[in-house]
Design a protein around this motif. Sequence first.
Motif, PDB file in Angstrom:
ATOM      1  N   ALA A 154     -57.148  -9.159   0.080  1.00  0.00           N
ATOM      2  CA  ALA A 154     -57.639  -9.921   0.753  1.00  0.00           C
ATOM      3  C   ALA A 154     -57.519 -10.551   2.332  1.00  0.00           C
ATOM      4  O   ALA A 154     -56.284 -10.627   2.541  1.00  0.00           O
ATOM      5  CB  ALA A 154     -57.114 -11.266  -0.229  1.00  0.00           C
ATOM      6  N   ASP A 188     -56.511 -13.824   3.976  1.00  0.00           N
ATOM      7  CA  ASP A 188     -56.305 -14.718   3.833  1.00  0.00           C
ATOM      8  C   ASP A 188     -56.171 -16.184   4.716  1.00  0.00           C
ATOM      9  O   ASP A 188     -56.657 -16.015   6.199  1.00  0.00           O
ATOM     10  CB  ASP A 188     -54.538 -14.968   3.631  1.00  0.00           C
ATOM     11  CG  ASP A 188     -53.812 -15.708   2.225  1.00  0.00           C
ATOM     12  OD1 ASP A 188     -54.408 -16.638   2.348  1.00  0.00           O
ATOM     13  OD2 ASP A 188     -52.042 -16.234   2.607  1.00  0.00           O
ATOM     14  N   LEU A 240     -61.953  -4.798   3.242  1.00  0.00           N
ATOM     15  CA  LEU A 240     -61.551  -5.670   2.487  1.00  0.00           C
ATOM     16  C   LEU A 240     -62.219  -6.145   1.263  1.00  0.00           C
ATOM     17  O   LEU A 240     -63.374  -5.092   0.651  1.00  0.00           O
ATOM     18  CB  LEU A 240     -61.113  -7.471   3.125  1.00  0.00           C
ATOM     19  CG  LEU A 240     -61.222  -7.461   4.509  1.00  0.00           C
ATOM     20  CD1 LEU A 240     -61.426  -8.758   5.020  1.00  0.00           C
ATOM     21  CD2 LEU A 240     -59.513  -7.668   4.094  1.00  0.00           C
ATOM     22  N   GLU A 299     -50.951 -15.242  -7.326  1.00  0.00           N
ATOM     23  CA  GLU A 299     -50.409 -15.585  -6.299  1.00  0.00           C
ATOM     24  C   GLU A 299     -49.019 -15.208  -6.461  1.00  0.00           C
ATOM     25  O   GLU A 299     -47.839 -17.065  -6.935  1.00  0.00           O
ATOM     26  CB  GLU A 299     -50.580 -16.337  -5.045  1.00  0.00           C
ATOM     27  CG  GLU A 299     -50.303 -15.913  -3.737  1.00  0.00           C
ATOM     28  CD  GLU A 299     -50.869 -16.695  -2.560  1.00  0.00           C
ATOM     29  OE1 GLU A 299     -51.591 -17.967  -3.122  1.00  0.00           O
ATOM     30  OE2 GLU A 299     -50.703 -16.928  -1.614  1.00  0.00           O
ATOM     31  N   LYS A 337     -60.188 -15.811   0.790  1.00  0.00           N
ATOM     32  CA  LYS A 337     -59.520 -16.705   0.367  1.00  0.00           C
ATOM     33  C   LYS A 337     -59.580 -17.641   1.942  1.00  0.00           C
ATOM     34  O   LYS A 337     -59.468 -17.706   2.106  1.00  0.00           O
ATOM     35  CB  LYS A 337     -57.950 -16.668   0.292  1.00  0.00           C
ATOM     36  CG  LYS A 337     -57.164 -15.743  -1.018  1.00  0.00           C
ATOM     37  CD  LYS A 337     -56.072 -15.455  -1.350  1.00  0.00           C
ATOM     38  CE  LYS A 337     -55.922 -16.399  -1.806  1.00  0.00           C
ATOM     39  NZ  LYS A 337     -54.312 -16.819  -2.893  1.00  0.00           N
ATOM     40  N   GLU A 383     -52.455 -10.032   0.148  1.00  0.00           N
ATOM     41  CA  GLU A 383     -53.001 -10.799   0.991  1.00  0.00           C
ATOM     42  C   GLU A 383     -52.110 -11.014   3.142  1.00  0.00           C
ATOM     43  O   GLU A 383     -50.964 -10.954   2.876  1.00  0.00           O
ATOM     44  CB  GLU A 383     -52.649 -12.511   0.449  1.00  0.00           C
ATOM     45  CG  GLU A 383     -53.164 -12.368  -1.245  1.00  0.00           C
ATOM     46  CD  GLU A 383     -53.444 -14.354  -1.230  1.00  0.00           C
ATOM     47  OE1 GLU A 383     -52.714 -14.837  -0.144  1.00  0.00           O
ATOM     48  OE2 GLU A 383     -53.030 -14.587  -2.416  1.00  0.00           O
ATOM     49  N   ALA A 415     -51.116 -11.286  -6.939  1.00  0.00           N
ATOM     50  CA  ALA A 415     -51.404 -11.545  -5.485  1.00  0.00           C
ATOM     51  C   ALA A 415     -49.914 -11.290  -4.539  1.00  0.00           C
ATOM     52  O   ALA A 415     -48.651 -12.222  -4.721  1.00  0.00           O
ATOM     53  CB  ALA A 415     -51.838 -12.457  -4.718  1.00  0.00           C
ATOM     54  N   THR A 419     -61.710  -9.129  -0.394  1.00  0.00           N
ATOM     55  CA  THR A 419     -61.454 -10.615  -1.160  1.00  0.00           C
ATOM     56  C   THR A 419     -61.118 -11.559  -0.103  1.00  0.00           C
ATOM     57  O   THR A 419     -60.810 -10.808   0.696  1.00  0.00           O
ATOM     58  CB  THR A 419     -60.338 -11.277  -2.086  1.00  0.00           C
ATOM     59  OG1 THR A 419     -59.638  -9.889  -3.073  1.00  0.00           O
ATOM     60  CG2 THR A 419     -60.125 -12.270  -2.663  1.00  0.00           C
ATOM     61  N   LEU A 459     -67.573  -9.209  -1.234  1.00  0.00           N
ATOM     62  CA  LEU A 459     -65.811  -9.718  -1.116  1.00  0.00           C
ATOM     63  C   LEU A 459     -65.960 -11.328  -2.598  1.00  0.00           C
ATOM     64  O   LEU A 459     -67.068 -11.566  -2.968  1.00  0.00           O
ATOM     65  CB  LEU A 459     -65.858 -10.286  -0.595  1.00  0.00           C
ATOM     66  CG  LEU A 459     -65.762  -9.539   1.208  1.00  0.00           C
ATOM     67  CD1 LEU A 459     -65.580 -10.067   2.395  1.00  0.00           C
ATOM     68  CD2 LEU A 459     -65.063  -8.643   0.919  1.00  0.00           C
ATOM     69  N   LYS A 460     -65.208 -11.023  -2.579  1.00  0.00           N
ATOM     70  CA  LYS A 460     -64.922 -11.604  -4.379  1.00  0.00           C
ATOM     71  C   LYS A 460     -64.340 -13.475  -3.140  1.00  0.00           C
ATOM     72  O   LYS A 460     -63.954 -12.706  -2.260  1.00  0.00           O
ATOM     73  CB  LYS A 460     -63.896 -11.346  -4.744  1.00  0.00           C
ATOM     74  CG  LYS A 460     -63.172 -12.177  -6.120  1.00  0.00           C
ATOM     75  CD  LYS A 460     -62.469 -11.615  -7.151  1.00  0.00           C
ATOM     76  CE  LYS A 460     -60.895 -11.190  -5.983  1.00  0.00           C
ATOM     77  NZ  LYS A 460     -60.037 -10.943  -6.539  1.00  0.00           N
ATOM     78  N   GLU A 516     -52.375  -7.414  -5.024  1.00  0.00           N
ATOM     79  CA  GLU A 516     -54.069  -7.310  -4.865  1.00  0.00           C
ATOM     80  C   GLU A 516     -52.796  -8.431  -3.361  1.00  0.00           C
ATOM     81  O   GLU A 516     -51.436  -8.126  -3.394  1.00  0.00           O
ATOM     82  CB  GLU A 516     -54.668  -8.702  -4.755  1.00  0.00           C
ATOM     83  CG  GLU A 516     -55.340  -8.989  -3.934  1.00  0.00           C
ATOM     84  CD  GLU A 516     -55.859 -10.123  -4.331  1.00  0.00           C
ATOM     85  OE1 GLU A 516     -56.521 -10.528  -5.384  1.00  0.00           O
ATOM     86  OE2 GLU A 516     -57.580 -10.612  -3.869  1.00  0.00           O
TER      87      GLU A 516
END
Length: 709
Positions: free
Chosen positions: A604, A606, A623, A484, A627, A576, A542, A625, A658-659, A574
Amino acid sequence: MTNATEDKIPVIMVVDDDVSARLQLRFTLENSGYSVVEAASGEEALTLFARQPPDLILLDIIMPGMDGFAACRSLRQLPGGEHTPIVMVTGLEDAATITCAFDAGATDFISKPINMLILGYRVRYWLRSGLILTDLKSSRQRLFKAQQIAQLGHWELNLQTGRFHISAQDPALFGVSDPTSHQSLFAHIAADEKHRVQQFFDEARSKGQPFSLNYRIIRPDGEERIIFNQGEIVLDRNNRPCLIVGIVQDITELKQAEDQIRYLAFYDKLTGLANRSLFREHWTKIHPLAERLQRKIAILFIDLDHFKRVNDTLGHPVGDKVLITVAERLRSVLRHSDVVSRSATEQPHSIISRLGGDEFTILSASFSTLDNIANLAERITQTIEQPILIDDQTLTLSASVGISVYPDDCDNIDDLLKNADTAMYEAKEKGRNNYQFFQSQMNDAANARFQLANSLRRALRNNEFVLHYQPQFCSQTRKMTGAEALIRWMDPELGLVPPISFLPFAEESGLIHAINDWVIATACAQAQQWVAAGLFEGCRMAVNISGQNLNFKKLAARIIHILEQTGLAPHHLELELTERVMMENTEEAVESLERFKEMGIAVAIDDFGTGYSALSHLQIFPLTTLKIDKSFVQNISTEGNSIALLHSIVGIAKSFNLKVVAEGVETDEQVHVLDAIHCDQLQGYLFSRPIPQEALERGLRDGFAAAKN
Ligand code: C2E
Ligand code: CA
Ligand code: CA
């Protein structure tokens, strides 16, 4: 008009049934240089006159048929016959005949036998006086016309006899047909003006000075007009006032035009509120008054929250309607408040103005305590909060209000405005939809903000920002999956400044957009460099993106452009975004995220698990991801049931494909739990702090110590 002019030979009509009398007159008159027309009877005289009016008529009295008196009366009735000199020729020189002649409208008489020697001279005299009369008549007519056009009349009051005369136009002016006395006209002056007007006249009269004044009259038909009256006192030989002469004029239309001009110059066309000029003028009026009465003056600075968004998304016509509605509401609040303007004459009163855009001000000196002003501000925010219905749409707005007070905060209008503006800014800081009184330390804050904006602009120009990178790891294999990018500011004086110290300000001032661009470009270029070096296989960079009211379309275009420029493949990137940022512009966000997803850019959500979070957002936004916010992760050790909640969040995220990434991982215990609930990736100080580019590159080559075991 039959004006006998000097260069034309005057025509004289001789009317007599006796042909020899006619011939004798013709002879004499033609010898004197006149042209003569003869008529043998009264009837013939009328016919000839109608055909061509002469300049003078000599008319015999005794004739068969129509006699001289009857002929004279009839001639006077004919067009143009009114002022033609008519001289009766008579042998009967008694008083009755003469009276009859004048009654019939004769100008003069002459007795038979006619003294022919004198006739020429008398004719000349009659013609001349006839000429003067016609001239007088036409100049009177011209004056009448001019006065009528100017709606002007003249008047005269004899102070000794009380006789009053007013010109013919005045009845039309006052709507009174027979103004016989000045009292009868005075009666028409508007009731609330009478006293003032009377005082004015009395004073002018006692001082013997010229005067002029305006007042309103009410005509018998109820119409109100504005009259201008100007006069002079005439003194007699003993220097005593004997006469007042003057003119009156109807200036209603003039006043209306003046009012119109004043309106355009001093009022806001859209809302009808005072504009900036009138606002300032009002201050110059009430300021000395307040000073004398030792009263305070308050300025309320009212700014609509997020009004730009209304204009941008719904268009200016809707924006205008909103402003009109807000103006109406402000008026109504002020009308019903304790600081209301009590009457137009009782100064100092309050005034609402629109300074421009969505900025309104209230200037008020008519309040007793600051509590009144606070109440007013409170009611303003409340009234603006009420939904606004425009074309079947319901809008909900809010306003931030800043208040500054004279003489507490400052002593001039510019500072008063500036301070109210600063206080308004503070109200915005405090979450909008509230009001703040100015406090002097706000000025320091405003100053600091100004300095910071300047420094940030300089930072962008001088490349004072740097990115640090914090690696992320696969929870199963402990292999690095990406990093990130986190911004830092290398201030030449302050050293390394953390993002929390400048990003909130950058967001609110709009500088964030330039910062976003710089971060994306720098992170992508860095990632591409590592890709090229063979160090970034299967990894993503990210990038955090934030800002108020983010323009997603622009952002998408920008990102695509940067990818092209740097050559970075989309699957290495990616983005965020927080829920707040996406929610502010849901529709556009969904559209752009869809596009990113198609391109292979990961997106993602966030800080999930903080204030704004809603699981429904996972469904709305396309989406890749999720977080989990570090506060959540850090609760793992202290709160038992947070694990259960975390477990279900991960479960739901998985159901949306989603991851899941956990951030802020600091302890082995946290890793243990996160592993157990099948969190995909881990990021935190336990593995690595955010580190400079060279340090991360070293890690990419040699591996990260904590991740090895
Ligand atoms: P964030 O997006 O939640 O970033 C993670 C923050 O958590 C970072 O703080 C990071 O240093 C910190 N962190 C990472 N691991 C741990 C840990 O184990 N324990 C604790 N206590 N903290 C950890 P940082 O770098 O100070 O950034 C703060 C926030 O500033 C970020 O929160 C993000 O919202 C924003 N930000 C940072 N860089 C950028 C940027 O380039 N652009 C934008 N728009 N926002 C950024
Ligand atoms: Ca982040
Ligand atoms: Ca975060």
